[in-house]
Design a protein around this motif. Sequence first.
Motif, PDB file in Angstrom:
ATOM      1  N   PRO A  93      31.274  64.401  69.368  1.00 37.21           N
ATOM      2  CA  PRO A  93      29.925  64.142  69.878  1.00 37.21           C
ATOM      3  C   PRO A  93      28.882  64.452  68.820  1.00 37.21           C
ATOM      4  O   PRO A  93      29.048  65.367  68.025  1.00 37.21           O
ATOM      5  CB  PRO A  93      29.799  65.074  71.083  1.00 37.21           C
ATOM      6  N   SER A  94      27.816  63.684  68.824  1.00 35.05           N
ATOM      7  CA  SER A  94      26.777  63.862  67.813  1.00 35.05           C
ATOM      8  C   SER A  94      25.698  64.843  68.252  1.00 35.05           C
ATOM      9  O   SER A  94      24.806  65.147  67.492  1.00 35.05           O
ATOM     10  CB  SER A  94      26.138  62.518  67.475  1.00 35.05           C
ATOM     11  N   GLY A  95      25.757  65.316  69.474  1.00 38.43           N
ATOM     12  CA  GLY A  95      24.760  66.263  69.951  1.00 38.43           C
ATOM     13  C   GLY A  95      25.150  66.798  71.315  1.00 38.43           C
ATOM     14  O   GLY A  95      26.235  66.535  71.813  1.00 38.43           O
TER      15      GLY A  95
END
Length: 171
Positions: A93-95
Motif C-alpha cells: 500500500p502507498s499510504g
Amino acid sequence: KGFSPPGLTGQLPKALGLTVPGGLNTLEIFQAVGERVSDINPAALTLALGTSGAMLLLPKLHPKIPSALLAVGGATAAATALGLNVAKIGALPSGMAAFQLSALVLPPIESLPALCSTIALIYAMTSVETLLSCSALDKMRPTVYKYNADQELIGQGVANMASAAFMGMPV
C-alpha cells in the motif's frame, strides 16, 4: 525467536512453492505437503533455506546486523534479479487507509458476559505489561523523569480508541 507448529505449517507450503486448501489443521497440512512433494518449487525452497540460513548465521557475524531485513531483502533481490518463478507478496500500500466510520453493531446480549470478561482480561494483561515495562526502563536508565502510571494508562486507552477508529488491533 519462537517456534510453533501452526506457525510452521502456515509457512511451510509457501516456502515450498505449494498451494494447499484453506481451513486445514496442522496434521492435514503436513499430509497435503507430503502428497505434493513432487510439485515442490526448487527456487522457492532454495530461497526459503537461504533466508532461514541468513537469519540464523548473520547475527553470529555481528549481533547488530538486522538479519531478518537483510535476509528478506536479499531473497527479494535474488528473486527479482534472477527472474525466479516464485510467489510474491504483491504491491505494498502507498499510504494509510482512508478514515471511515462504520455502523456500530452491538453483539447479542447473551454473548456480553463472555465478551466483557475477555476484554477485561486483555485490558488487565496489557496494562500490567505496560506498567512493568515502564518500571523496568526506569531502573535500566536512571533519569530525572519518572513515568506516571496514570498518564501511561490514559495514553494506552486513547491509542486503543484511535486504533479502533481505523479498524486496528488494540493493545
